[in-house]
Design an enzyme around this catalytic site. Structure first.
Site, short mmCIF file in Angstrom:
data_model
loop_
_atom_site.label_atom_id
_atom_site.label_comp_id
_atom_site.label_asym_id
_atom_site.label_seq_id
_atom_site.Cartn_x
_atom_site.Cartn_y
_atom_site.Cartn_z
N CYS A 153 0.80 -1.22 0.00
CA CYS A 153 0.00 0.00 0.00
C CYS A 153 0.84 1.28 0.00
CB CYS A 153 -0.95 0.00 1.19
SG CYS A 153 -2.04 -1.44 1.22
N HIS A 175 -2.29 6.92 2.86
CA HIS A 175 -2.85 5.68 2.32
C HIS A 175 -4.30 5.55 2.74
CE1 HIS A 175 -3.86 1.63 1.59
NE2 HIS A 175 -3.60 1.18 2.81
N ASN A 211 -10.46 0.54 0.27
CA ASN A 211 -9.00 0.52 0.34
C ASN A 211 -8.47 -0.07 -0.97
OD1 ASN A 211 -6.31 -0.11 0.75
ND2 ASN A 211 -6.60 -0.93 2.82
#
EC number: 2.3.1.180
Length: 322
Positions: A113, A250, A280
């Site tokens: 990520c 993130h 996400n």
């Protein structure tokens, strides 16, 4: 000093929107639980055969079109992903083919990520050699193909998407500061592990594991380390938190971002988020958020802090000054 400059950006998400209620038909969860714990209301899921290279190609095409640059002028392509089409050829090679960027070389970069931050940092070094007129950094993920849809601790978070930036050279580079860290840990988050053989057998074939995470450990690790990292990094740049106009973290979890903002005592309107509607999207989350910000706001004379953190545990920040 000559350095890299972001000339254009773009992002692309699959057409299929999966709401929390729709996900609850497959996973033992509910809209109320997901919103309360993550802030996520929906996510985009690739249900029409689009793989990571397809999403990456479309995001790159948007960035190239906005810059008025043809693919043949691109010198290199870096794709950050931990959900590649496969181990070989690289997803970047497939994007190069799809774009018709016949003069570009490319490779994949995997820091989960945190990928967009690490990819942009890497591309900046290549641009500073003066050997390339343009370079593409693309973060793309099809997380859905790696999910165990019986595991509600992971599945409810993730979505699919891609973001891209086209870099060129400027008299003054926009990437003015960076700091990266890695803490090796394969237990808290892992995905796609392939076990080595223990014997020779005709039925041996590669088997990979689905994405898995220890959610509470991840939350605690991020909310402990990341605020301290951001403050320390800015202090080294002789800047305060108030000097930053926008924070792009993130897009793991809205509650996590809110916690970091509260710890830093910074207003949420300085934090760009898309996790509510996109979920996400791992490395693509920051890249897509940057494109959304870049499309909505004049960034002239603004400072933007990109902070990525992901499996590994790998984290880092880039400071952009426009």
């Amino acid at each position: 000093m000559t350095g890299s400059k972001i000339l254009a950006s773009g992002h692309y998400v699959p057409k299929d929107i999966v709401t929390n209620d729709e996900l609850a038909e497959v996973v033992d969860t509910s809209d109320e639980w997901i919103v309360a714990h993550t802030g996520i209301k929906s996510r985009r899921v690739s249900l029409r055969g689009e793989n990571t290279s397809d999403l990456a190609t479309k995001a790159a095409e948007i960035a190239l079109k906005r810059a008025g640059v043809v693919a043949e002028e691109v010198g290199f392509i870096i794709v950050t992903t931990f959900t590649p089409d496969g181990l070989a050829p690289s997803t970047a090679a497939l994007v190069q083919r799809n774009l018709g960027a016949k003069n570009a070389w490319g490779f994949d970069l995997s820091t989960a990520c945190a990928g967009f931050v690490f990819g942009l940092s890497t591309a900046d070094k290549f641009m500073k050699t003066g050997s390339y007129k343009y370079g593409l950094v693309i973060s793309a993920e099809v997380n859905s193909k790696m999910m165990d849809f019986s595991d509600r601790t992971s599945t409810v978070f993730f979505g699919d998407g891609a973001g891209a930036v086209l870099l060129g050279l400027g008299e003054e580079g926009q990437l003015v500061g960076e700091e990266m860290h890695t803490i090796g840990d394969e237990k808290v988050v892992h995905s796609g592990r392939i076990a080595p053989l223990t014997s020779l057998s005709a039925d041996n074939y590669p088997k990979i594991d689905a994405f898995a995470q220890e959610g509470r450990s991840v939350f605690n690790e991020v909310t402990t380390k990341i605020p301290a990292h951001i403050k320390d990094f800015l202090a080294k740049q002789k800047l305060t938190l108030d000097d930053v106009d926008y924070f792009l973290l993130h897009q793991a979890n809205l509650r996590m971002i809110e916690n970091v903002a509260d710890t830093l005592r910074q207003p949420m309107d300085k934090f760009v988020t898309n996790v509510e509607e996109y979920g996400n999207a791992s490395s693509a989350g920051i890249a897509m958020a940057f494109d959304q910000l870049n499309s909505a706001v004049d960034l002239t004379k603004k400072k933007v802090l990109l902070t990525g953190f992901g499996a590994g545990f790998t984290y880092g920040s880039l400071l952009l000054s426009f």
